[in-house]
Each structure stands twice: as structure tokens, then as C-alpha cells.
Enzyme design. Structure first.
Site, mmCIF file in Angstrom:
data_model
loop_
_atom_site.group_PDB
_atom_site.id
_atom_site.type_symbol
_atom_site.label_atom_id
_atom_site.label_comp_id
_atom_site.label_asym_id
_atom_site.label_seq_id
_atom_site.Cartn_x
_atom_site.Cartn_y
_atom_site.Cartn_z
ATOM 1 N N CYS A 28 0.972 -1.109 -0.164
ATOM 2 C CA CYS A 28 0.035 -0.100 -0.032
ATOM 3 C C CYS A 28 0.830 1.189 0.104
ATOM 4 O O CYS A 28 2.187 1.037 -0.380
ATOM 5 C CB CYS A 28 -0.895 0.069 1.139
ATOM 6 S SG CYS A 28 -0.421 0.267 2.848
ATOM 7 N N ASP A 51 -8.483 3.515 1.475
ATOM 8 C CA ASP A 51 -7.403 4.025 2.263
ATOM 9 C C ASP A 51 -7.997 4.636 3.807
ATOM 10 O O ASP A 51 -8.587 5.680 3.615
ATOM 11 C CB ASP A 51 -6.255 4.981 1.845
ATOM 12 C CG ASP A 51 -5.033 4.922 2.765
ATOM 13 O OD1 ASP A 51 -5.325 4.616 3.874
ATOM 14 O OD2 ASP A 51 -3.988 5.312 2.206
ATOM 15 N N CYS A 107 -1.459 0.896 7.306
ATOM 16 C CA CYS A 107 -2.856 0.844 7.398
ATOM 17 C C CYS A 107 -3.224 -0.366 6.602
ATOM 18 O O CYS A 107 -3.579 -1.791 7.340
ATOM 19 C CB CYS A 107 -3.737 1.973 6.889
ATOM 20 S SG CYS A 107 -3.540 3.385 7.840
ATOM 21 N N ARG A 108 -3.607 -0.644 5.249
ATOM 22 C CA ARG A 108 -4.026 -1.306 4.426
ATOM 23 C C ARG A 108 -3.080 -2.824 4.277
ATOM 24 O O ARG A 108 -3.613 -4.012 4.550
ATOM 25 C CB ARG A 108 -4.430 -0.885 3.373
ATOM 26 C CG ARG A 108 -5.496 0.077 3.285
ATOM 27 C CD ARG A 108 -5.923 0.622 1.879
ATOM 28 N NE ARG A 108 -4.795 1.461 1.436
ATOM 29 C CZ ARG A 108 -4.350 1.881 0.280
ATOM 30 N NH1 ARG A 108 -5.362 1.917 -0.745
ATOM 31 N NH2 ARG A 108 -3.511 2.868 -0.070
ATOM 32 N N SER A 109 -1.816 -2.617 4.073
ATOM 33 C CA SER A 109 -1.019 -3.728 3.717
ATOM 34 C C SER A 109 -0.633 -4.564 4.888
ATOM 35 O O SER A 109 -0.546 -5.687 4.896
ATOM 36 C CB SER A 109 -0.010 -3.505 2.998
ATOM 37 O OG SER A 109 0.963 -2.595 3.422
ATOM 38 N N ASN A 143 2.498 1.446 4.389
ATOM 39 C CA ASN A 143 2.634 0.275 5.021
ATOM 40 C C ASN A 143 2.347 0.452 6.247
ATOM 41 O O ASN A 143 3.031 0.010 7.305
ATOM 42 C CB ASN A 143 4.107 -0.173 4.629
ATOM 43 C CG ASN A 143 4.157 -1.570 5.076
ATOM 44 O OD1 ASN A 143 5.308 -2.035 5.543
ATOM 45 N ND2 ASN A 143 3.432 -2.537 5.055
#
Length: 161
Positions: free
Chosen positions: A8, A127, A13-15, A11
Site C-alpha cells: 500500500c 485507504d 494501514c491496508r497492507s 505500509n
């Protein structure tokens, strides 16, 4: 060992959420010794930091570990090291492909996470750093990770043995 990298922007939140959820699901299916997972960001703003507070809070609610996870940036050698490089949005995918350029010495599959969820209207995982909606991301990540395990199982028949 099959290697998976989630990517993401920062690095945090999402990934890392995808990494933690995927690792948890692998453990539930006793595949953690056959599939390794990591995450990285295209940007360098949060290097060395743990996952975002919203990600940590949500993972804690589901009893999913994120121990030892720290933000890192995508590296050129990741293209040779990973079998699957899964980007959380279109911009991440573009940046990753631009970074890797015309490198041809890899078997890595680079694609967007939402390709695993074609029935969804969005092409990108939103995001939560900007939207604040970590629950929505968790729902997408949880289902997408299940489908990724199935996809890897279909592509690597030795996993079912």
C-alpha cells in the site's frame, strides 16, 4: 516456500492489515510453513513504525496478531523474492510496476487486491488513513485473503497435499 507481499502507500494501514489477516488465515489452515507473507509501502513516510492505531485496534478486536510488524518500503529485490505482489490500489500498482520497470528476471505476479473481489464496485481498497473506515477495509481484506489462499492452492497443487 511461496512468498506473498502486500503493498500500500505507507505500509501502516491496508497492507499490514492484509499481512496480519493472511498470516492468521494461513495458520488456521496449517499453511504457514508453505506460504510466507510480508507487506511494504511505496512511500517512506512511516518507515520502522508499527501499524496504524486503527489497524491495531481492529486486529486486536479479532484476536489477530501483528507482533513485530514494522513499516518498510518496497525494494527492487522484492521483485525476485516474491511470487505474488498484491497492490491495495491502482496507484500502488502503477508505482510498483514503475519501480520494477522492465525487469524480466522474475516470476512474480503483480496485481491489485481488488482483482480477488471482482464483484465489488471499487477497483481499489479504500485507504482508512483518509476515510477512517477500518471496518470496511477489514471486510474486504478478510474475504480477499480467503480467495488468495484458494487461488494459490489452485496454482500450486502441492499445497493440498
Amino acid at each position: 516456500m511461496i512468498n506473498v507481499l502486500f503493498v500500500c502507500l505507507g505500509n501502516i494501514c491496508r497492507s499490514p492489515m492484509a499481512e496480519a489477516v493472511f498470516r492468521h488465515q494461513l495458520k488456521e489452515q496449517h499453511l504457514e510453513d508453505r506460504i510466507a507473507v510480508d507487506s511494504a509501502g511505496t512511500g517512506d513516510w512511516h518507515l520502522g513504525k508499527p501499524p496504524h492505531e486503527g489497524t491495531r485496534k481492529l486486529l486486536d478486536e479479532y484476536g489477530i496478531s501483528y507482533d513485530g510488524m514494522r513499516a518498510r518500503q518496497v525494494l527492487m529485490q522484492d521483485y525476485q523474492s516474491y511470487d505474488y505482489i498484491i497492490c491495495m490500489d491502482s496507484n500502488n500498482e502503477r508505482d510498483v510496476k514503475q519501480l520494477f520497470g522492465t525487469m524480466s528476471d522474475s516470476h512474480a505476479q503483480v496485481f491489485k487486491f481488488m482483482d480477488l473481489l471482482p464483484e465489488q464496485a471499487s477497483n481499489d481498497v479504500p485507504d482508512p488513513y483518509y476515510t477512517g473506515n477500518f471496518d470496511e477495509v477489514y471486510e474486504l481484506v478478510s474475504e480477499g485473503c480467503k480467495r488468495l489462499i484458494a487461488r494459490i492452492g489452485a496454482e500450486y497443487s502441492e499445497l493440498s497435499k
